[in-house]
Design a protein around this motif. Structure first.
Motif, short mmCIF file in Angstrom:
data_model
loop_
_atom_site.label_atom_id
_atom_site.label_comp_id
_atom_site.label_asym_id
_atom_site.label_seq_id
_atom_site.Cartn_x
_atom_site.Cartn_y
_atom_site.Cartn_z
N TYR A 5 0.82 -1.21 0.00
CA TYR A 5 0.00 0.00 0.00
C TYR A 5 0.86 1.26 0.00
O TYR A 5 1.92 1.30 0.61
CB TYR A 5 -0.92 0.00 1.24
N ALA A 44 -1.80 -4.06 6.39
CA ALA A 44 -2.33 -3.49 5.15
C ALA A 44 -1.96 -4.33 3.95
O ALA A 44 -1.96 -3.86 2.82
CB ALA A 44 -1.81 -2.07 4.95
N LEU A 276 -10.69 1.58 3.02
CA LEU A 276 -9.49 1.27 3.79
C LEU A 276 -8.82 2.57 4.22
O LEU A 276 -8.63 3.47 3.40
CB LEU A 276 -8.52 0.44 2.96
N ASP A 278 -5.64 4.33 6.81
CA ASP A 278 -4.49 4.21 7.70
C ASP A 278 -4.53 5.37 8.69
O ASP A 278 -4.19 6.50 8.37
CB ASP A 278 -3.18 4.23 6.91
N ALA A 289 1.91 1.75 11.17
CA ALA A 289 0.79 1.32 10.34
C ALA A 289 -0.40 1.03 11.25
O ALA A 289 -0.36 0.11 12.07
CB ALA A 289 1.17 0.08 9.54
N PRO A 291 -3.94 0.25 10.32
CA PRO A 291 -4.95 0.04 9.29
C PRO A 291 -6.35 -0.06 9.87
O PRO A 291 -6.56 -0.49 11.01
CB PRO A 291 -4.53 -1.28 8.65
#
Length: 480
Positions: A5, A44, A276, A278, A289, A291
């Motif tokens: 990602y 992710a 989605l 973050d 990260a 997510p």
């Protein structure tokens, strides 16, 4: 295959696939499990199921699985064994057992025909044991997702095909919609059945709707215009067993084989948008990260549904002269939101993380007894030293009665001098610990507490209100 990602700004992320496009939506092995799903560390990345079979008890079975994979075939067998004991309260104290074996077979036609992005899927279930919820607790919310009628049945039978470089995926066949719609990833850790398919649609739809262990014929669309954003929609039959809305307690639960493919009741049209996110980028912690998946959706059912208060001649159901059948209204709907989010991580590569989930459902009180449902919980990865793969979870859930259902109670007091139900919101709290013993075996001790059991209604056998209940459980899930 791995999907990495990159940032798009505002906390959004985009998927960049290495090597080739994402395969047509490949069902995970855990898609046939209703609860106690092995909860992976928040990431992710998107990966297909492993092809080395190192996380299965039987492994390659002397080369059989490798041979099957050469022809595009993949076989998965999972078994869940559960013990439940009512330590206090409920209808009665005691222990009970339930279990399930799930077998799924997929066929990717690419190897034999060269047709890309296609997938055929068939699965079956063998369910056994007693219902701890019915026999010992008396609750509305099932203590386990495996608390189901005993049977051997076809589960799903569908073909999926990808289009537009596989950004559009279409499935046709018999499907269980709760494997994709209304799902919270973090909630699937918990064993209580309402953390899978919520209690509101389970109570308000015919046969509980197309949810585990039932499937219905239909078509499902999944579209990824850009990879942080997914649109999903499905049209299916709304009544998997084909029975009436009100089923006598002593009658069989309808189609137990899963092969009748009922289409005579109504159509369920469901849609969902997934994003989605973050949160680490939103909080300017790009090296962490965090997510998350945010979902909003809803459904519309074209069938006719009973009014919780009025009879067909428009008198209150308990009033003198009221007809025996309720007033039916055409169509029913529900809206929902599901939010899964990792909010804490010790450092980028640390196995320690914490996430939360919130799911809310809402519908009107004219056609539905339960009009507002909510579940929320926390999950913690790797908090126990030397056990980085363990997951601890704490969650709570409930569903509230609508205005007409509460007024029906007042009608009963007015006309009969007694109330059929106190219409208090039944609530449950769950504390669970998922511990991998081997790569193929998961052990999960569990504690649940119920209060306002069966909405405070008297027990049909004793005539007394059911006491709050404390339940101990153990789930052992093995992948063969």
């Amino acid at each position: 295959m791995r999907c990495t990602y990159r940032a798009l700004g505002a906390g959004l992320i985009s998927c960049v696939v290495s090597g080739h496009s994402l395969a047509a939506t490949y069902p995970l092995d855990t898609d046939v499990l209703p609860s106690g799903v092995p909860l992976q560390f928040p990431s992710a990345t998107v990966e297909t199921p492993p092809l080395d079979w190192s996380d299965t008890l039987l492994g390659d079975v002397w080369g059989v699985r490798k041979w099957m994979n050469h022809y595009g075939l993949r076989l998965n067998i999972q078994d869940a064994e559960e013990l439940w004991g009512v330590a206090s309260g409920g209808r009665k104290q005691g222990a009970s057992y339930d279990g399930a074996t799930a077998i799924s077979l997929t066929f990717d036609p690419t190897r034999l025909t060269g047709l890309k992005y296609g997938l055929f899927n068939i699965s079956a279930l063998q369910l056994r044991g007693r219902s701890a919820t019915t026999d010992n607790i008396g609750a509305i919310n099932p203590v386990s997702g495996y608390d189901s009628p005993r049977t051997t049945r076809l589960f799903e039978l569908w073909y999926g095909q990808g289009f537009l470089g596989n950004r559009l995926d279409v499935r046709v066949g018999a499907m269980d919609l709760d494997t994709e719609f209304l799902v919270s990833q973090n909630a699937s850790l918990f064993l209580n059945g309402s953390f899978g398919w919520p209690i509101a649609p389970s109570s308000n739809l015919y046969s509980g709707g197309p949810s585990w262990p039932y499937s219905t014929p239909g078509v499902r669309f999944r579209y990824n215009p850009i990879y942080p954003l997914t649109f999903m929609a499905a049209v299916s039959d709304d009544n998997p067993t084909g029975g009436p809305f009100f089923k006598p307690d002593d009658s069989p639960p309808g189609d137990l084989s899963g092969t009748h493919f009922n289409t005579s009741n109504g159509a369920l049209i469901i849609f969902e948008t997934q994003l989605l996110v973050d949160a680490g980028m939103l909080l300017n912690h790009s090296h962490h990260a965090l997510p998350g998946t945010w979902k909003i959706g809803g459904f519309y059912d074209t069938a006719s549904f009973p009014d919780p208060r009025y009879a067909s001649n428009h008198l209150p159901l308990t009033a003198p002269g009221a007809s025996a059948s309720p007033l039916y209204h055409t169509g029913n709907w529900m809206l929902y939101g599901v939010f899964d989010q990792t909010f804490w991580r010790l450092e980028k590569d640390s196995p320690k993380a914490a996430s939360f989930f919130i799911r809310v459902t809402g519908n009107d009180d004219i056609r539905n007894t339960l009009t507002l449902g909510t579940e929320a919980g926390l999950t913690f990865h790797g908090l126990i030293p030397a056990r980085p793969d363990d997951v601890l979870g704490l969650a709570w859930g409930t569903a509230f009665y609508g205005h007409r259902a509460r007024m029906a109670e007042q009608d009963s007091l007015r006309y009969t001098g007694q109330a059929d139900s106190r219409t208090q919101a039944e609530q449950h709290l769950e504390l669970t610990w998922q511990a991998p013993v081997t790569p193929y075996m998961m052990v999960q001790p569990d504690f649940q507490y119920f209060w306002n059991i069966n909405s405070g209604s008297p027990d049909s056998e004793t005539g007394h209100r059911i006491p709050n209940a404390a339940i101990l459980g153990l789930n052992v899930t093995t992948t063969f």
